[in-house]
Design a protein around this motif. Structure first.
Motif: not given
Length: 468
Positions: A121-136, A144-149
């Protein structure tokens, strides 16, 4: 020390060793258990630390991730990359540490799966932050990461509660066992002191009794020695005093025979002859008895190194007249280098007694043949040697003749004083000669053994300790 006492002491010592061994074994077992539970306590502590280390890695990675999302500064991702390197080994080590506890297996497995998911999930967050500005999408991924944690923290809390329970239980047992260790060590020490003190006391008491018996025995030996010396002195003095009336009997008997021989009746002459014979035998008996008494304990200054071969040749030379008179054949053979430590005078007396017997106890129709052989032998080769001397080397002197021999059943009798196997009218003698031989060998710490066969001959085996 009596055998019963020694047996009792052996059993006491054996019992002491068994008791100490049993108590020591129990103490050792207790100490081992304490050490085992100490290791379990350390193990539980390590599990708790590794669990905490895993959670800290994830939390640090999350904090760094949030800092990056807010600032877009890659420096905040250092904890994330550190977590990538260390999280796998940490969860595997945690899995290895809890293999002995089946209750921890499933939670650990779930933490490993959830940790991988959290990192993904952290890896996806980095990818999202780099490639997209979709806040939703970003918020959804963060949720999802908080639930897992939260699930990871829940499982971690369960693991820690179980390990804390084990820690309390194991520390309690360890403390109980550790508290018993001084008791066991004190018990072992007390028993060791008590039992060995009792054994030592028993040994001391036994030794005291032995010392008392030894003193009594020593006093008895001294008294016996003194009595023997007094008896020998008495016999010696008496023998000297007996000689005077004996000489008078012989003198008067000779005068009677010389002066009145022509007028004496046949039976009177027979009686006078018997008187002379008895007086001569009495004289021989006194002479032999004086020789026996004279042997005694020799003066240490009499003892000196002696070459056995030279001793034998010198002796034969001195006995040449007796040997020639008996028309005897005497030969000497064997090792010429053997050397002993002894008294020449006493050894000559010993050989003289043996030679006299060989020349005397022989068939009238036979010529005496005496063979003397020297050799080296071990004490074990002679049956009469004491056990403590069986390992020693001796100079052996084999003294054999072709005489009339005797029944070997009388072997013990012939060495006793005044013991004879033949009547005086058959073979003259006093029965003291072999007793003299035995006494000489006793003074030299030697041995005398005899073998004989009737009408074949007799062989004496003389054993004398070698001087080197």
């Amino acid at each position: 020390m009596r055998k019963e006492t020694l047996k009792y002491l052996y059993w006491v010592l054996a019992g002491t060793v068994i008791v100490l061994f049993a108590v020591g074994l129990a103490a050792f077992h207790n100490l081992q258990q304490a050490q085992g539970y100490g290791r379990l306590v350390n193990h539980t502590t390590i599990v708790l630390l590794k669990t905490e280390e895993t959670i800290l890695l994830l939390k640090d990675a999350e904090s760094g991730m949030r800092g990056y999302l807010l600032t877009r500064n890659y420096d905040y991702l250092d904890p994330y990359f550190t977590c990538i390197k260390k999280l796998g080994p940490a969860t595997r080590q945690l899995d290895s540490l809890t293999r002995d506890n089946s209750r921890q297996r499933e939670p650990i497995r779930r933490i490993q799966v959830l940790s991988n998911q959290r990192m993904e999930v952290m890896s996806r967050l980095i990818s999202i932050s780099i490639n997209s500005l979709d806040r939703d999408t970003l918020y959804q991924t963060l949720s999802e990461g908080k639930t897992i944690m939260d699930s990871i923290l829940l499982y971690t809390e369960g693991i820690q509660q179980e390990e804390h329970r084990l820690l309390v239980e194991r520390e309690k047992i360890e403390n109980e066992l550790s508290a018993l260790t001084p008791f066991w060590l004190g018990l072992v020490s007390s028993l060791a002191v008590l039992l060995f003190s009792a054994t030592f006391f028993a040994v001391i008491q036994t030794l005291r009794k032995r010392w008392h018996y030894e003193r009594e025995l020593e006093e008895a030996v001294q008294n016996l020695k003194k009595s023997n010396e007094e008896l020998e002195n008495f016999v010696y003095v008496a023998s000297h005093h007996f000689q005077e009336p004996l000489r008078k009997i012989q003198t008067f008997s000779d005068r009677l025979t010389t002066k009145y021989e022509s007028s004496l009746a046949e039976d009177a002459r027979f009686l006078v002859t018997r008187i002379n014979s008895a007086a001569a035998r009495m004289q021989q008996l006194i002479d032999d008895l004086l020789v026996y008494l004279h042997i005694g304990q020799p003066d240490p200054e009499e003892f000196q190194p002696i070459n056995v071969s030279a001793l034998l040749h010198t002796f034969i030379e001195k006995q040449a007249d007796s040997i020639n008179e008996a028309q005897a054949e005497v030969t000497i053979e064997g090792d010429t280098t053997l050397e002993i430590f002894g008294s020449t005078g006493q050894l000559h007396t010993l050989l003289e007694q043996l030679l006299t017997n060989s020349l005397k106890f022989v068939d009238q129709n036979s010529r005496p043949v005496v063979k003397i052989r020297t050799f080296v032998t071990m004490g074990a080769n002679t049956p009469t040697v004491l056990k403590e001397d069986t390992w020693k080397k001796f100079c052996g002197i084999e003294f054999s003749d072709n005489g009339i021999g005797f029944d070997i059943a009388y072997r013990g009798k012939i060495f006793q004083l005044f013991q004879r196997l033949h009547h005086a009218h058959e073979y003259p003698g006093t029965g003291i000669g072999l007793a003299i031989c035995r006494k000489v060998l006793a003074n030299h710490h030697g041995y005398l053994h005899v073998e004989s066969q009737i009408s074949v001959g007799t062989t004496f085996y003389i054993l004398l300790p070698l001087s080197a």
